[in-house]
Scaffold this motif. Structure first.
Motif, PDB file in Angstrom:
ATOM      1  N   GLU A  14      -3.418 -33.564 -41.269  1.00 47.73           N
ATOM      2  CA  GLU A  14      -3.366 -33.803 -39.920  1.00 47.73           C
ATOM      3  C   GLU A  14      -2.060 -34.674 -39.214  1.00 47.73           C
ATOM      4  O   GLU A  14      -1.402 -35.284 -40.366  1.00 47.73           O
ATOM      5  CB  GLU A  14      -4.531 -34.601 -39.468  1.00 47.73           C
ATOM      6  CG  GLU A  14      -4.860 -35.762 -39.722  1.00 47.73           C
ATOM      7  CD  GLU A  14      -5.752 -36.468 -38.960  1.00 47.73           C
ATOM      8  OE1 GLU A  14      -6.128 -37.594 -38.803  1.00 47.73           O
ATOM      9  OE2 GLU A  14      -7.013 -35.729 -38.745  1.00 47.73           O
ATOM     10  N   ARG A  15      -1.783 -34.248 -38.316  1.00 44.73           N
ATOM     11  CA  ARG A  15      -0.548 -34.915 -37.707  1.00 44.73           C
ATOM     12  C   ARG A  15      -0.894 -36.302 -37.446  1.00 44.73           C
ATOM     13  O   ARG A  15      -1.703 -36.540 -36.650  1.00 44.73           O
ATOM     14  CB  ARG A  15       0.087 -34.127 -36.666  1.00 44.73           C
ATOM     15  CG  ARG A  15       0.549 -33.055 -36.821  1.00 44.73           C
ATOM     16  CD  ARG A  15       1.240 -32.214 -35.630  1.00 44.73           C
ATOM     17  NE  ARG A  15       2.241 -32.881 -35.020  1.00 44.73           N
ATOM     18  CZ  ARG A  15       3.418 -32.552 -35.123  1.00 44.73           C
ATOM     19  NH1 ARG A  15       3.911 -31.750 -35.746  1.00 44.73           N
ATOM     20  NH2 ARG A  15       4.560 -33.424 -34.599  1.00 44.73           N
ATOM     21  N   LYS A  16      -0.235 -37.283 -37.764  1.00 44.45           N
ATOM     22  CA  LYS A  16      -0.401 -38.777 -37.466  1.00 44.45           C
ATOM     23  C   LYS A  16      -0.427 -38.940 -35.963  1.00 44.45           C
ATOM     24  O   LYS A  16      -0.905 -39.894 -35.203  1.00 44.45           O
ATOM     25  CB  LYS A  16       0.491 -39.691 -38.182  1.00 44.45           C
ATOM     26  CG  LYS A  16       0.401 -39.792 -39.672  1.00 44.45           C
ATOM     27  CD  LYS A  16       1.173 -40.702 -40.316  1.00 44.45           C
ATOM     28  CE  LYS A  16       0.818 -41.094 -41.747  1.00 44.45           C
ATOM     29  NZ  LYS A  16       1.828 -41.838 -42.445  1.00 44.45           N
ATOM     30  N   ASP A  17       0.665 -38.104 -35.197  1.00 43.77           N
ATOM     31  CA  ASP A  17       0.887 -38.497 -33.788  1.00 43.77           C
ATOM     32  C   ASP A  17      -0.016 -37.877 -32.944  1.00 43.77           C
ATOM     33  O   ASP A  17      -0.678 -38.641 -31.784  1.00 43.77           O
ATOM     34  CB  ASP A  17       2.288 -37.830 -33.351  1.00 43.77           C
ATOM     35  CG  ASP A  17       2.572 -36.568 -33.709  1.00 43.77           C
ATOM     36  OD1 ASP A  17       1.875 -35.797 -34.189  1.00 43.77           O
ATOM     37  OD2 ASP A  17       3.677 -36.053 -33.388  1.00 43.77           O
ATOM     38  N   THR A  18      -0.655 -36.795 -33.166  1.00 42.47           N
ATOM     39  CA  THR A  18      -1.800 -35.978 -32.297  1.00 42.47           C
ATOM     40  C   THR A  18      -3.179 -36.102 -32.766  1.00 42.47           C
ATOM     41  O   THR A  18      -4.172 -35.958 -32.186  1.00 42.47           O
ATOM     42  CB  THR A  18      -1.411 -34.590 -32.124  1.00 42.47           C
ATOM     43  OG1 THR A  18      -1.387 -34.107 -33.318  1.00 42.47           O
ATOM     44  CG2 THR A  18       0.040 -34.480 -31.570  1.00 42.47           C
ATOM     45  N   LYS A  19      -3.099 -36.559 -34.172  1.00 43.45           N
ATOM     46  CA  LYS A  19      -4.513 -36.444 -34.856  1.00 43.45           C
ATOM     47  C   LYS A  19      -5.278 -34.995 -35.084  1.00 43.45           C
ATOM     48  O   LYS A  19      -6.351 -34.900 -35.489  1.00 43.45           O
ATOM     49  CB  LYS A  19      -5.510 -37.350 -34.131  1.00 43.45           C
ATOM     50  CG  LYS A  19      -5.178 -38.807 -33.957  1.00 43.45           C
ATOM     51  CD  LYS A  19      -4.754 -39.297 -35.326  1.00 43.45           C
ATOM     52  CE  LYS A  19      -4.371 -40.813 -35.060  1.00 43.45           C
ATOM     53  NZ  LYS A  19      -3.848 -41.714 -36.290  1.00 43.45           N
ATOM     54  N   LYS A  20      -4.142 -34.182 -34.741  1.00 42.06           N
ATOM     55  CA  LYS A  20      -4.822 -32.782 -34.909  1.00 42.06           C
ATOM     56  C   LYS A  20      -4.152 -32.170 -36.293  1.00 42.06           C
ATOM     57  O   LYS A  20      -3.189 -32.415 -36.883  1.00 42.06           O
ATOM     58  CB  LYS A  20      -4.089 -31.826 -33.687  1.00 42.06           C
ATOM     59  CG  LYS A  20      -4.723 -32.167 -32.506  1.00 42.06           C
ATOM     60  CD  LYS A  20      -4.083 -31.099 -31.303  1.00 42.06           C
ATOM     61  CE  LYS A  20      -4.634 -31.431 -30.072  1.00 42.06           C
ATOM     62  NZ  LYS A  20      -4.015 -30.388 -28.999  1.00 42.06           N
ATOM     63  N   GLY A  21      -4.971 -31.479 -36.770  1.00 40.01           N
ATOM     64  CA  GLY A  21      -4.757 -30.808 -38.099  1.00 40.01           C
ATOM     65  C   GLY A  21      -5.521 -29.582 -38.456  1.00 40.01           C
ATOM     66  O   GLY A  21      -6.266 -28.941 -37.794  1.00 40.01           O
ATOM     67  N   MET A  22      -5.644 -29.377 -40.149  1.00 39.05           N
ATOM     68  CA  MET A  22      -6.468 -28.405 -40.462  1.00 39.05           C
ATOM     69  C   MET A  22      -7.183 -29.011 -41.784  1.00 39.05           C
ATOM     70  O   MET A  22      -6.860 -29.852 -42.256  1.00 39.05           O
ATOM     71  CB  MET A  22      -5.481 -27.009 -40.804  1.00 39.05           C
ATOM     72  CG  MET A  22      -4.774 -26.484 -39.776  1.00 39.05           C
ATOM     73  SD  MET A  22      -3.880 -24.987 -40.584  1.00 39.05           S
ATOM     74  CE  MET A  22      -5.263 -24.084 -41.075  1.00 39.05           C
ATOM     75  N   THR A  23      -8.343 -28.322 -41.845  1.00 37.84           N
ATOM     76  CA  THR A  23      -9.202 -28.581 -42.750  1.00 37.84           C
ATOM     77  C   THR A  23      -9.302 -27.483 -43.767  1.00 37.84           C
ATOM     78  O   THR A  23      -9.625 -26.268 -43.465  1.00 37.84           O
ATOM     79  CB  THR A  23     -10.538 -29.040 -42.584  1.00 37.84           C
ATOM     80  OG1 THR A  23     -10.495 -30.190 -41.433  1.00 37.84           O
ATOM     81  CG2 THR A  23     -11.717 -29.240 -43.572  1.00 37.84           C
ATOM     82  N   VAL A  24      -8.902 -27.491 -45.142  1.00 37.63           N
ATOM     83  CA  VAL A  24      -8.773 -26.424 -45.847  1.00 37.63           C
ATOM     84  C   VAL A  24      -9.946 -26.379 -47.027  1.00 37.63           C
ATOM     85  O   VAL A  24      -9.952 -27.433 -47.534  1.00 37.63           O
ATOM     86  CB  VAL A  24      -7.534 -26.294 -46.655  1.00 37.63           C
ATOM     87  CG1 VAL A  24      -7.267 -25.384 -47.762  1.00 37.63           C
ATOM     88  CG2 VAL A  24      -6.200 -26.254 -45.624  1.00 37.63           C
ATOM     89  N   ALA A  25     -10.679 -25.551 -47.087  1.00 38.12           N
ATOM     90  CA  ALA A  25     -11.803 -25.448 -48.186  1.00 38.12           C
ATOM     91  C   ALA A  25     -11.289 -24.967 -49.386  1.00 38.12           C
ATOM     92  O   ALA A  25     -10.682 -23.984 -49.336  1.00 38.12           O
ATOM     93  CB  ALA A  25     -12.941 -24.373 -47.825  1.00 38.12           C
ATOM     94  N   LEU A  26     -11.380 -25.832 -50.555  1.00 34.16           N
ATOM     95  CA  LEU A  26     -10.591 -25.437 -51.727  1.00 34.16           C
ATOM     96  C   LEU A  26     -11.267 -24.424 -52.672  1.00 34.16           C
ATOM     97  O   LEU A  26     -10.522 -23.417 -53.284  1.00 34.16           O
ATOM     98  CB  LEU A  26     -10.444 -26.861 -52.535  1.00 34.16           C
ATOM     99  CG  LEU A  26      -9.560 -27.843 -51.792  1.00 34.16           C
ATOM    100  CD1 LEU A  26      -9.323 -28.820 -52.673  1.00 34.16           C
ATOM    101  CD2 LEU A  26      -8.188 -27.387 -51.349  1.00 34.16           C
ATOM    102  N   PRO A  27     -12.673 -24.440 -52.815  1.00 37.88           N
ATOM    103  CA  PRO A  27     -13.259 -23.404 -53.706  1.00 37.88           C
ATOM    104  C   PRO A  27     -12.678 -22.008 -53.425  1.00 37.88           C
ATOM    105  O   PRO A  27     -12.519 -21.143 -54.382  1.00 37.88           O
ATOM    106  CB  PRO A  27     -14.849 -23.603 -53.397  1.00 37.88           C
ATOM    107  CG  PRO A  27     -14.916 -25.043 -53.090  1.00 37.88           C
ATOM    108  CD  PRO A  27     -13.579 -25.470 -52.313  1.00 37.88           C
ATOM    109  N   PRO A  28     -12.763 -21.443 -52.338  1.00 39.93           N
ATOM    110  CA  PRO A  28     -12.437 -20.005 -51.869  1.00 39.93           C
ATOM    111  C   PRO A  28     -10.999 -19.634 -52.593  1.00 39.93           C
ATOM    112  O   PRO A  28     -10.841 -18.561 -52.922  1.00 39.93           O
ATOM    113  CB  PRO A  28     -12.653 -19.943 -50.271  1.00 39.93           C
ATOM    114  CG  PRO A  28     -13.506 -21.011 -50.078  1.00 39.93           C
ATOM    115  CD  PRO A  28     -13.322 -22.007 -50.878  1.00 39.93           C
ATOM    116  N   ILE A  29     -10.279 -20.605 -52.308  1.00 41.71           N
ATOM    117  CA  ILE A  29      -8.848 -20.706 -52.682  1.00 41.71           C
ATOM    118  C   ILE A  29      -8.616 -20.476 -54.299  1.00 41.71           C
ATOM    119  O   ILE A  29      -7.879 -19.493 -54.875  1.00 41.71           O
ATOM    120  CB  ILE A  29      -7.713 -21.703 -52.413  1.00 41.71           C
ATOM    121  CG1 ILE A  29      -7.999 -21.848 -50.778  1.00 41.71           C
ATOM    122  CG2 ILE A  29      -6.428 -21.686 -52.580  1.00 41.71           C
ATOM    123  CD1 ILE A  29      -7.130 -22.902 -50.350  1.00 41.71           C
TER     124      ILE A  29
END
Length: 266
Positions: free
Chosen positions: A33-48
């Motif tokens: 996530e971005r520190k300035d907006t606290k927005k970001g993405m969560t990536v699930a590792l097992p499917p990758i």
């Protein structure tokens, strides 16, 4: 390839000083996530990992690209949102040119009595933009100037009208913190110039009012002087008690004109 190795690769590829990366061991997810907006993405590792094992060797590149693009878009969204809230602010030339922590404020010359500052509006209040903030947001002075002047042209210019001794006075008082800033709206001033039949004056005694005068006799100037002094004295953020004559895109203080007229009479 396993989740441990994938986590390490993604952390190395996606790390940045302006990002925060956290790992949830129980869910096996990586949060970027971005520190300035606290927005970001969560990536699930097992499917990758599963797709990688299915011989999709480009899956890691695809994930990195997708996350980078998404985070950059979030940054652009933030910048665009900020840009809509940048406005010019008129202040007296005696107003401070540095923030309380001694950082130079971003300013531009206006008249001998007034100076232009730039503000980021947050809704209930605004903050004057200083050099540190400008650099952290990646703006340039020219960008700030263009954005602010564009935004002030979007503000409403409805005015109240009053007649005194054959002279007409128009009052702009939206109470949005930028009433005086409308003096920078050239198209608005030109339109008003077409409206008046006498000499056009512009006054910004304090930040929450702009007065346009249609001066048709000498009494009008006396009324204007008393009026602007009253507004200047009682305003929360006084700017100047002097008024300006507006002609051909120029603002000239009235006291200079008065001196010139006296010389001509002599």
């Amino acid at each position: 390839m396993d989740t441990k190795k994938l986590k390490k690769q993604l952390q190395e590829r996606l790390q940045s000083p302006d990002r925060l990366i956290t790992y949830d061991r129980e869910k096996e997810t990586l949060r970027i996530e971005r520190k300035d907006t606290k927005k970001g993405m969560t990536v699930a590792l097992p499917p990758i990992v599963s797709k990688w094992k299915e011989n999709n060797k480009t899956i890691i590149e695809e994930v990195v690209y997708y996350v980078e693009e998404a985070l950059n878009a979030m940054g652009e969204e933030k910048a665009n949102k900020h840009e809509q809230n940048i406005f010019p602010v008129i202040r007296s030339t005696s107003f401070a040119t540095e923030s309380p922590d001694d950082i130079p404020l971003i300013t531009d010359d206006h008249t001998a009595e007034t100076r232009i500052y730039y503000a980021l509006d947050s809704g209930s209040t605004y903050r004057l933009i200083d050099e540190r903030m400008m650099k952290s947001e990646g703006w340039t002075r020219e960008q700030l100037r263009e954005i602010a002047l564009f935004n002030v042209r979007r503000l409403p210019t409805a005015m109240k009208k009053d007649e005194v001794a054959g002279n007409t006075f128009y009052f702009l008082n939206q109470n949005d913190g930028y009433d005086a800033s409308r003096i920078l709206n050239e198209s608005f001033l030109r339109d008003m110039k077409e409206t008046v039949s006498g000499e056009m004056t512009v006054s910004v005694p304090h930040q929450d009012v702009l007065i346009i005068g249609d001066m048709r006799n000498e009494t009008g100037y006396d009324v204007l002087a008393q009026m602007t002094m009253s507004f200047f004295t009682n305003g929360n953020v006084p700017i100047t008690a002097l008024s300006f004559v507006y002609d051909e895109g120029e603002l000239e203080p009235i006291f200079i004109l008065a001196k010139n007229r006296n010389k001509e009479r002599e």
